[in-house]
Design a protein around this motif. Structure first.
Motif, short mmCIF file in Angstrom:
data_model
loop_
_atom_site.label_atom_id
_atom_site.label_comp_id
_atom_site.label_asym_id
_atom_site.label_seq_id
_atom_site.Cartn_x
_atom_site.Cartn_y
_atom_site.Cartn_z
N GLU A 7 0.84 -1.20 0.00
CA GLU A 7 0.00 0.00 0.00
C GLU A 7 0.88 1.25 0.00
O GLU A 7 0.59 2.23 -0.70
N ILE A 11 1.02 4.23 -2.82
CA ILE A 11 0.88 5.66 -2.49
C ILE A 11 2.09 6.44 -3.01
O ILE A 11 1.95 7.52 -3.60
N LYS A 57 -3.19 14.96 0.12
CA LYS A 57 -4.00 13.84 0.62
C LYS A 57 -3.18 12.55 0.59
O LYS A 57 -3.25 11.74 1.52
N GLU A 60 -0.76 12.57 3.49
CA GLU A 60 -1.41 12.21 4.75
C GLU A 60 -1.52 10.70 4.87
O GLU A 60 -1.26 10.13 5.94
N LYS A 61 -1.92 10.04 3.78
CA LYS A 61 -2.02 8.58 3.79
C LYS A 61 -0.65 7.94 3.99
O LYS A 61 -0.51 6.95 4.71
N GLU A 64 0.41 8.16 7.57
CA GLU A 64 -0.35 7.19 8.36
C GLU A 64 0.22 5.78 8.18
O GLU A 64 0.38 5.03 9.14
#
Length: 166
Positions: A7, A11, A57, A60-61, A64
């Protein structure tokens, strides 16, 4: 863990793509600035803002995910970098993918910074030229009479209303 890493790689690839789009726009912006095309510059800026918003955005992902990965690896979030993650993943299938995307991001961001620096210099040069031109216009205006007394030019040495001491 592999799911988190995959993931993260996804990203990072999306971020790299966004930066590549910004790089293309920066190249277009260079010619627009040189040609002094304000309308085109405004359109490019609108598109840039959309890409930057999308990139924020994604960031931010990414943050995280890095937090989750650092938790799984029992590392402090602040110390986990892509380089360290690549080293920790050595020998696993994801390691070359992390290396590839890290290199792509680094190269694209470097080129983007260079393009933005050049555009900044071009804009500053344009602003300096405008200021120089405005100063020339002002100096031409300053050579004429400053104020008049009932429609007559004030002769040097003669005091006007605003010149008199009170």
């Amino acid at each position: 863990m592999a799911g988190l890493i995959n993931e993260l790689i996804e990203i990072l690839n999306k971020q790299a793509l966004a930066y590549e789009e910004l790089l293309i726009l920066s190249t277009e912006k260079k010619s627009v600035i040189i040609n002094n095309d304000i309308d085109a510059l405004q359109k490019i800026t609108i598109v840039e803002n959309k890409i930057v918003s999308r990139s924020q955005k994604l960031e931010e992902k990414r943050l995280e995910l890095m937090k989750d990965i650092s938790s799984v690896l029992n590392r402090k979030n602040e110390e986990l970098t892509l380089s360290l993650l690549e080293a920790l993943m050595e020998g696993q299938d994801e390691a070359p993918l992390i290396s590839e995307v890290r290199t792509k991001l680094k190269d694209t961001v470097t080129k983007l910074k260079e393009a933005n620096d050049l555009n900044t210099q071009l804009i500053e040069g344009s602003l300096e030229y405008i200021e120089f031109t405005m100063n020339l216009v002002r100096s031409d205006l300053d050579e004429g009479p400053s104020y008049y007394n009932q429609g007559k030019k004030i002769i040097d040495g003669e005091k006007g209303f605003f010149d008199a001491k009170q």
